[in-house]
Design a protein around this motif. Structure first.
Motif, PDB file in Angstrom:
ATOM      1  N   ASP A  44      26.855 -14.502 -35.994  1.00 27.95           N
ATOM      2  CA  ASP A  44      26.509 -15.007 -34.665  1.00 27.95           C
ATOM      3  C   ASP A  44      25.386 -16.036 -34.766  1.00 27.95           C
ATOM      4  O   ASP A  44      25.023 -16.654 -33.783  1.00 27.95           O
ATOM      5  N   PHE A  45      24.822 -16.204 -35.968  1.00 27.46           N
ATOM      6  CA  PHE A  45      23.745 -17.183 -36.152  1.00 27.46           C
ATOM      7  C   PHE A  45      24.322 -18.592 -36.234  1.00 27.46           C
ATOM      8  O   PHE A  45      25.432 -18.791 -36.729  1.00 27.46           O
ATOM      9  N   ILE A  46      23.533 -19.542 -35.759  1.00 28.70           N
ATOM     10  CA  ILE A  46      23.897 -20.947 -35.973  1.00 28.70           C
ATOM     11  C   ILE A  46      23.403 -21.307 -37.371  1.00 28.70           C
ATOM     12  O   ILE A  46      22.370 -20.804 -37.826  1.00 28.70           O
ATOM     13  N   THR A  47      24.117 -22.169 -38.040  1.00 31.95           N
ATOM     14  CA  THR A  47      23.718 -22.609 -39.384  1.00 31.95           C
ATOM     15  C   THR A  47      22.246 -23.066 -39.363  1.00 31.95           C
ATOM     16  O   THR A  47      21.848 -23.818 -38.462  1.00 31.95           O
ATOM     17  N   PRO A  48      21.438 -22.613 -40.346  1.00 29.24           N
ATOM     18  CA  PRO A  48      20.025 -23.022 -40.371  1.00 29.24           C
ATOM     19  C   PRO A  48      19.859 -24.550 -40.254  1.00 29.24           C
ATOM     20  O   PRO A  48      20.673 -25.312 -40.789  1.00 29.24           O
ATOM     21  N   TRP A  49      18.792 -24.948 -39.573  1.00 30.89           N
ATOM     22  CA  TRP A  49      18.614 -26.353 -39.199  1.00 30.89           C
ATOM     23  C   TRP A  49      18.587 -27.293 -40.420  1.00 30.89           C
ATOM     24  O   TRP A  49      19.191 -28.368 -40.413  1.00 30.89           O
ATOM     25  N   ASN A  50      17.892 -26.891 -41.493  1.00 27.71           N
ATOM     26  CA  ASN A  50      17.810 -27.826 -42.634  1.00 27.71           C
ATOM     27  C   ASN A  50      19.195 -28.132 -43.205  1.00 27.71           C
ATOM     28  O   ASN A  50      19.451 -29.241 -43.694  1.00 27.71           O
ATOM     29  N   GLU A 293      16.342 -13.664 -43.894  1.00 27.34           N
ATOM     30  CA  GLU A 293      16.072 -13.323 -42.483  1.00 27.34           C
ATOM     31  C   GLU A 293      17.326 -12.784 -41.798  1.00 27.34           C
ATOM     32  O   GLU A 293      17.286 -11.793 -41.075  1.00 27.34           O
ATOM     33  N   MET A 294      18.455 -13.465 -42.028  1.00 25.54           N
ATOM     34  CA  MET A 294      19.704 -13.025 -41.393  1.00 25.54           C
ATOM     35  C   MET A 294      20.095 -11.649 -41.931  1.00 25.54           C
ATOM     36  O   MET A 294      20.522 -10.779 -41.183  1.00 25.54           O
ATOM     37  N   ARG A 295      19.919 -11.472 -43.246  1.00 24.29           N
ATOM     38  CA  ARG A 295      20.259 -10.179 -43.850  1.00 24.29           C
ATOM     39  C   ARG A 295      19.430  -9.054 -43.219  1.00 24.29           C
ATOM     40  O   ARG A 295      19.941  -7.987 -42.888  1.00 24.29           O
ATOM     41  N   ALA A 296      18.152  -9.299 -43.018  1.00 19.83           N
ATOM     42  CA  ALA A 296      17.281  -8.269 -42.426  1.00 19.83           C
ATOM     43  C   ALA A 296      17.759  -7.926 -41.013  1.00 19.83           C
ATOM     44  O   ALA A 296      17.768  -6.765 -40.603  1.00 19.83           O
ATOM     45  N   SER A 297      18.183  -8.950 -40.285  1.00 24.38           N
ATOM     46  CA  SER A 297      18.652  -8.715 -38.919  1.00 24.38           C
ATOM     47  C   SER A 297      19.950  -7.896 -38.941  1.00 24.38           C
ATOM     48  O   SER A 297      20.115  -6.943 -38.172  1.00 24.38           O
ATOM     49  N   TYR A 298      20.867  -8.238 -39.834  1.00 24.32           N
ATOM     50  CA  TYR A 298      22.119  -7.473 -39.943  1.00 24.32           C
ATOM     51  C   TYR A 298      21.828  -6.020 -40.295  1.00 24.32           C
ATOM     52  O   TYR A 298      22.443  -5.096 -39.789  1.00 24.32           O
ATOM     53  N   GLN A 299      20.871  -5.843 -41.199  1.00 25.53           N
ATOM     54  CA  GLN A 299      20.581  -4.475 -41.662  1.00 25.53           C
ATOM     55  C   GLN A 299      20.084  -3.598 -40.506  1.00 25.53           C
ATOM     56  O   GLN A 299      20.480  -2.448 -40.374  1.00 25.53           O
ATOM     57  N   ARG A 300      19.249  -4.183 -39.639  1.00 20.29           N
ATOM     58  CA  ARG A 300      18.731  -3.445 -38.483  1.00 20.29           C
ATOM     59  C   ARG A 300      19.895  -3.068 -37.554  1.00 20.29           C
ATOM     60  O   ARG A 300      19.998  -1.947 -37.069  1.00 20.29           O
ATOM     61  N   PHE A 323      29.029  -7.317 -42.894  1.00 24.78           N
ATOM     62  CA  PHE A 323      28.607  -7.015 -41.514  1.00 24.78           C
ATOM     63  C   PHE A 323      29.685  -6.252 -40.769  1.00 24.78           C
ATOM     64  O   PHE A 323      29.918  -6.482 -39.587  1.00 24.78           O
ATOM     65  N   TYR A 324      30.331  -5.311 -41.492  1.00 30.38           N
ATOM     66  CA  TYR A 324      31.383  -4.502 -40.878  1.00 30.38           C
ATOM     67  C   TYR A 324      31.101  -3.010 -41.023  1.00 30.38           C
ATOM     68  O   TYR A 324      30.665  -2.561 -42.080  1.00 30.38           O
ATOM     69  N   THR A 325      31.417  -2.258 -39.943  1.00 27.79           N
ATOM     70  CA  THR A 325      31.469  -0.802 -40.049  1.00 27.79           C
ATOM     71  C   THR A 325      32.936  -0.415 -39.876  1.00 27.79           C
ATOM     72  O   THR A 325      33.719  -1.156 -39.283  1.00 27.79           O
ATOM     73  N   PHE A 326      33.276   0.764 -40.363  1.00 28.02           N
ATOM     74  CA  PHE A 326      34.677   1.197 -40.333  1.00 28.02           C
ATOM     75  C   PHE A 326      34.718   2.673 -39.931  1.00 28.02           C
ATOM     76  O   PHE A 326      35.014   3.552 -40.751  1.00 28.02           O
ATOM     77  N   PRO A 327      34.408   2.964 -38.645  1.00 22.31           N
ATOM     78  CA  PRO A 327      34.364   4.366 -38.228  1.00 22.31           C
ATOM     79  C   PRO A 327      35.752   4.984 -38.095  1.00 22.31           C
ATOM     80  O   PRO A 327      36.720   4.289 -37.780  1.00 22.31           O
ATOM     81  N   SER A 328      35.810   6.292 -38.296  1.00 17.24           N
ATOM     82  CA  SER A 328      37.063   7.028 -38.101  1.00 17.24           C
ATOM     83  C   SER A 328      37.204   7.368 -36.623  1.00 17.24           C
ATOM     84  O   SER A 328      36.268   7.867 -35.996  1.00 17.24           O
ATOM     85  N   ILE A 329      38.393   7.117 -36.086  1.00 16.82           N
ATOM     86  CA  ILE A 329      38.631   7.471 -34.674  1.00 16.82           C
ATOM     87  C   ILE A 329      39.662   8.597 -34.611  1.00 16.82           C
ATOM     88  O   ILE A 329      40.174   8.926 -33.532  1.00 16.82           O
ATOM     89  N   ALA A 330      39.969   9.182 -35.770  1.00 13.69           N
ATOM     90  CA  ALA A 330      41.028  10.199 -35.844  1.00 13.69           C
ATOM     91  C   ALA A 330      40.749  11.374 -34.903  1.00 13.69           C
ATOM     92  O   ALA A 330      41.668  11.920 -34.282  1.00 13.69           O
ATOM     93  N   PHE A 369      28.967  -6.002 -36.943  1.00 13.24           N
ATOM     94  CA  PHE A 369      27.622  -6.125 -36.337  1.00 13.24           C
ATOM     95  C   PHE A 369      27.094  -7.541 -36.493  1.00 13.24           C
ATOM     96  O   PHE A 369      25.889  -7.777 -36.557  1.00 13.24           O
ATOM     97  N   SER A 370      28.014  -8.485 -36.505  1.00 12.54           N
ATOM     98  CA  SER A 370      27.584  -9.892 -36.479  1.00 12.54           C
ATOM     99  C   SER A 370      27.524 -10.345 -35.017  1.00 12.54           C
ATOM    100  O   SER A 370      28.057 -11.395 -34.642  1.00 12.54           O
TER     101      SER A 370
END
Ligand code: PLP
Length: 399
Positions: A44-50, A293-300, A323-330, A369-370
């Protein structure tokens, strides 16, 4: 509208190819402006400015030409230096590296360069939606190898052994894995490497999520003894650098393989846009802090989402990467398709049915979780309500 039936013009192998399950599902989501989507597979982040500035500057300088078919040498040098720095593997920028249109095209090019009609290709699933169709389009036979929630969707060598047959030529690996966040620890990877050696397999290793590893360390199979010679290492900037729209991926492999891939790439793509290659040089040399920075945000977000899933009664392992979770809905009594469809209709939250990624995804959904933290919170509240009703229903039936 034409009254002519065009079916007869279509190639059989394309006509019989299924459309991606994700695509159809998201056509519906796009028509629901108030839907909260945990379905997307891009940052969901925009590409870093530089990095954006480097692309703008490239155009400003009038850099609008084709490049070498393999890619700008300066970009290939940036890629090989980066791979040495991050993965500890050394490749020759002039002979062992090709810049393509994302990992999508480099994977397709690799398959078309090495697969003969009827060659069998092993891949672990649930997996990224392109592998089986890509193998088919190259004339090969896709052979899915299941992975299981019990061991966090890592890959058992025993399952590879069961799936192997004479005529198997290659093995596609994707660790960390889309859609499960599965990883392989070094010892397991060493066993997979020994299996590949024993069976004389070429390994196509898609490591596009490597930098988004939160726990433990990522090891590339190409870095293990003897494996560099039989591995096509595939990587790109789409995920970790938030550069999906730049369409840059790269392949590193022994010279003869890159040379064969270059032929396929040359006649199909010619070369990748020059200004996105120049932006990639900036990304690979000056964006480590942005990635961190992006990694830290994803981790949270990951920690929050997994905690909420488990609390609401959807068992979910903690993905160590991606940045994916795979919960069981069984436990809800619904299959993954009905679960995703009803969740979208009743609470306007989009997740992807696990079977979009192969039959071993039955009983699971992919929730990414992106997406902004606040949106994930709101999506969890809505899911909690939806799942609560489903989990209560069987109890009430018993009473
Ligand atoms: N490989 C995997 C495992 C992916 O999840 C994706 C995109 O979702 C890709 C490759 C394609 O990436 P690219 O943007 O580099 O083509």
């Amino acid at each position: 509208m034409s009254s002519l039936s065009h079916e007869r013009f279509l190639a059989d192998h394309v006509r019989t190819l299924p459309r991606s399950g994700i695509r159809d599902f998201f056509a519906i989501v796009q028509k629901m402006p108030d839907a909260l989507s945990l379905g997307i597979g891009e940052p969901d982040f925009i590409t870093p400015w530089n990095i954006r500035e480097a692309a703008i500057y490239s155009l400003e300088k009038g850099r609008t030409s084709y490049t070498d078919n393999l890619g700008l040498l300066a970009c290939r040098k940036a890629v090989t230096r980066y791979i040495e720095r991050i993965f500890g593997m050394s490749y020759h920028p002039e002979k062992e590296c090709l810049i393509g249109i994302g990992v999508s095209e480099t994977m397709d090019t690799a398959l078309r360069a090495v697969i003969n009609p009827g060659d069998r290709v092993l891949y672990h699933e649930p997996c990224y939606v392109s592998y089986a169709p890509g193998i088919r389009l190259a004339g090969g036979i896709p052979v899915g190898v299941p992975t299981y929630a019990e061991n966090q969707f890592s890959l058992n060598v025993e399952d590879l052994e069961k799936a192997w047959q004479p005529g198997t030529k290659a093995l596609i690996l994707n660790f960390p894995t889309n859609p499960t966040g599965g990883v392989v620890e070094r010892e397991r990877l060493e066993r997979i490497a020994r299996f590949a050696e024993e069976k004389d397999l070429l390994v196509l290793s898609d490591e596009i999520y490597a930098e988004l590893t939160y726990d433990g360390e990522h090891t590339s199979i190409a870095s293990l003894p003897g494996m560099r010679d039989r591995t096509i290492f595939l990587h790109g900037v789409s995920k970790a650098f938030a550069m999906t729209g730049f369409r840059i991926g790269f392949a590193c492999a022994p010279h003869a393989i890159i040379e064969a891939m270059m032929k396929v790439h040359q006649y199909c793509i010619m070369s990748v846009p020059i200004f996105t290659q120049e932006a990639t040089i900036e990304a690979l040399t000056h964006a480590d802090d942005s990635v961190a920075e992006m990694r830290a945000s994803y981790q949270r977000r990951r920690d929050f989402l997994v905690r909420r899933f488990n609390a609401m009664g959807l068992p979910c392992h903690l993905p160590q990467a991606t940045f994916y979770t795979f919960p069981s809905i069984a436990g809800t009594g619904l299959n993954e398709h009905t679960f995703a469809t009803r969740l979208l209709q009743e609470e306007k939250v989009a997740v992807v049915p696990g079977t979009a990624f192969g039959p071993s995804g039955a009983g699971f959904v992919r929730a990414s979780f992106s997406t902004r933290y606040e949106k994930i919170e709101e999506a969890c509240d809505r899911m909690d309500r939806f799942v609560g009703k489903l989990l209560q229903a069987p109890l009430e039936a018993v009473r």
